[in-house]
Design a protein around this motif. Structure first.
Motif, PDB file in Angstrom:
ATOM      1  N   ARG A 129       0.818  -1.209   0.000  1.00  0.00           N
ATOM      2  CA  ARG A 129       0.000   0.000   0.000  1.00  0.00           C
ATOM      3  C   ARG A 129       0.855   1.263   0.000  1.00  0.00           C
ATOM      4  O   ARG A 129       0.540   2.244  -0.673  1.00  0.00           O
ATOM      5  CB  ARG A 129      -0.916   0.009   1.215  1.00  0.00           C
ATOM      6  N   THR A 130       1.945   1.234   0.754  1.00  0.00           N
ATOM      7  CA  THR A 130       2.839   2.391   0.799  1.00  0.00           C
ATOM      8  C   THR A 130       3.470   2.642  -0.558  1.00  0.00           C
ATOM      9  O   THR A 130       3.548   3.788  -1.016  1.00  0.00           O
ATOM     10  CB  THR A 130       3.928   2.174   1.861  1.00  0.00           C
ATOM     11  N   LEU A 131       3.925   1.589  -1.224  1.00  0.00           N
ATOM     12  CA  LEU A 131       4.524   1.749  -2.554  1.00  0.00           C
ATOM     13  C   LEU A 131       3.511   2.272  -3.559  1.00  0.00           C
ATOM     14  O   LEU A 131       3.823   3.158  -4.364  1.00  0.00           O
ATOM     15  CB  LEU A 131       5.117   0.425  -3.036  1.00  0.00           C
ATOM     16  N   ILE A 132       2.308   1.764  -3.513  1.00  0.00           N
ATOM     17  CA  ILE A 132       1.267   2.249  -4.428  1.00  0.00           C
ATOM     18  C   ILE A 132       0.969   3.716  -4.146  1.00  0.00           C
ATOM     19  O   ILE A 132       0.843   4.528  -5.070  1.00  0.00           O
ATOM     20  CB  ILE A 132       0.001   1.381  -4.304  1.00  0.00           C
ATOM     21  N   PHE A 133       0.878   4.083  -2.874  1.00  0.00           N
ATOM     22  CA  PHE A 133       0.644   5.484  -2.517  1.00  0.00           C
ATOM     23  C   PHE A 133       1.771   6.383  -3.021  1.00  0.00           C
ATOM     24  O   PHE A 133       1.516   7.465  -3.552  1.00  0.00           O
ATOM     25  CB  PHE A 133       0.485   5.630  -1.003  1.00  0.00           C
ATOM     26  N   LEU A 134       3.017   5.931  -2.866  1.00  0.00           N
ATOM     27  CA  LEU A 134       4.147   6.731  -3.338  1.00  0.00           C
ATOM     28  C   LEU A 134       4.112   6.905  -4.852  1.00  0.00           C
ATOM     29  O   LEU A 134       4.379   7.992  -5.365  1.00  0.00           O
ATOM     30  CB  LEU A 134       5.465   6.095  -2.902  1.00  0.00           C
ATOM     31  N   PHE A 135       3.784   5.839  -5.587  1.00  0.00           N
ATOM     32  CA  PHE A 135       3.701   5.954  -7.038  1.00  0.00           C
ATOM     33  C   PHE A 135       2.576   6.892  -7.453  1.00  0.00           C
ATOM     34  O   PHE A 135       2.737   7.707  -8.372  1.00  0.00           O
ATOM     35  CB  PHE A 135       3.511   4.584  -7.686  1.00  0.00           C
ATOM     36  N   LEU A 136       1.438   6.817  -6.794  1.00  0.00           N
ATOM     37  CA  LEU A 136       0.333   7.719  -7.111  1.00  0.00           C
ATOM     38  C   LEU A 136       0.688   9.164  -6.775  1.00  0.00           C
ATOM     39  O   LEU A 136       0.372  10.081  -7.555  1.00  0.00           O
ATOM     40  CB  LEU A 136      -0.930   7.297  -6.362  1.00  0.00           C
ATOM     41  N   ALA A 137       1.318   9.365  -5.635  1.00  0.00           N
ATOM     42  CA  ALA A 137       1.705  10.726  -5.248  1.00  0.00           C
ATOM     43  C   ALA A 137       2.718  11.290  -6.236  1.00  0.00           C
ATOM     44  O   ALA A 137       2.628  12.456  -6.635  1.00  0.00           O
ATOM     45  CB  ALA A 137       2.286  10.718  -3.833  1.00  0.00           C
ATOM     46  N   ARG A 138       3.651  10.478  -6.654  1.00  0.00           N
ATOM     47  CA  ARG A 138       4.654  10.915  -7.605  1.00  0.00           C
ATOM     48  C   ARG A 138       4.026  11.256  -8.948  1.00  0.00           C
ATOM     49  O   ARG A 138       4.354  12.255  -9.576  1.00  0.00           O
ATOM     50  CB  ARG A 138       5.701   9.828  -7.797  1.00  0.00           C
ATOM     51  N   THR A 139       3.087  10.448  -9.400  1.00  0.00           N
ATOM     52  CA  THR A 139       2.395  10.714 -10.662  1.00  0.00           C
ATOM     53  C   THR A 139       1.594  12.003 -10.554  1.00  0.00           C
ATOM     54  O   THR A 139       1.622  12.836 -11.467  1.00  0.00           O
ATOM     55  CB  THR A 139       1.474   9.534 -11.012  1.00  0.00           C
TER      56      THR A 139
END
Length: 125
Positions: free
Chosen positions: A33-43
């Motif tokens: 979940r943290t990795l997905i959140f980081l990728f979404l935030a970065r996008t």
């Protein structure tokens, strides 16, 4: 020469790697979940940065264009491809066709690939 260093390093790192793997397996869902959140935030930050850059460029006064053929040829040679609102709208229409929704496999593949292609320092902001 014998592989003393490699045996020594393996004996020191093996327990730490096992502990790390065990810790990862117990917290796998939260890590994912943290990795997905980081990728979404970065996008999101990348798209926001592109939109703000476009808006700043729209506010700048434009230079008057010359009507000569030589000036048009020079400007055609020097013209760079830019990310503007028309490009973003075209991408949005294409993505609506390619991906049926946020829960689709294609959407998450695109998010992950986009995350790996961008600038790594944006994640830490």
């Amino acid at each position: 020469m014998p592989n003393v260093l490699s045996k020594l390093a393996a004996s020191q790192w093996a327990p730490m790697l096992k502990q790390w793997a065990r810790s990862y397996m117990t917290h796998r869902d939260s890590v994912r979940r943290t990795l997905i959140f980081l990728f979404l935030a970065r996008t999101f930050l990348t798209v926001r940065q592109a939109v703000r850059k476009f808006q700043r460029e729209q506010k700048k006064p434009r230079k008057p264009r010359l009507s000569t053929a030589a000036a048009e040829e020079d400007s055609a040679k020097k013209r760079k491809v830019e990310v503007d609102m028309t490009f973003l709208k075209q991408i949005q229409r294409l993505l609506a066709i390619v991906m049926p929704g946020v829960r689709s496999k294609e959407f998450w593949m695109l998010v992950i690939h986009s995350g790996f292609l961008g600038k790594p320092w944006v994640i830490w902001l």
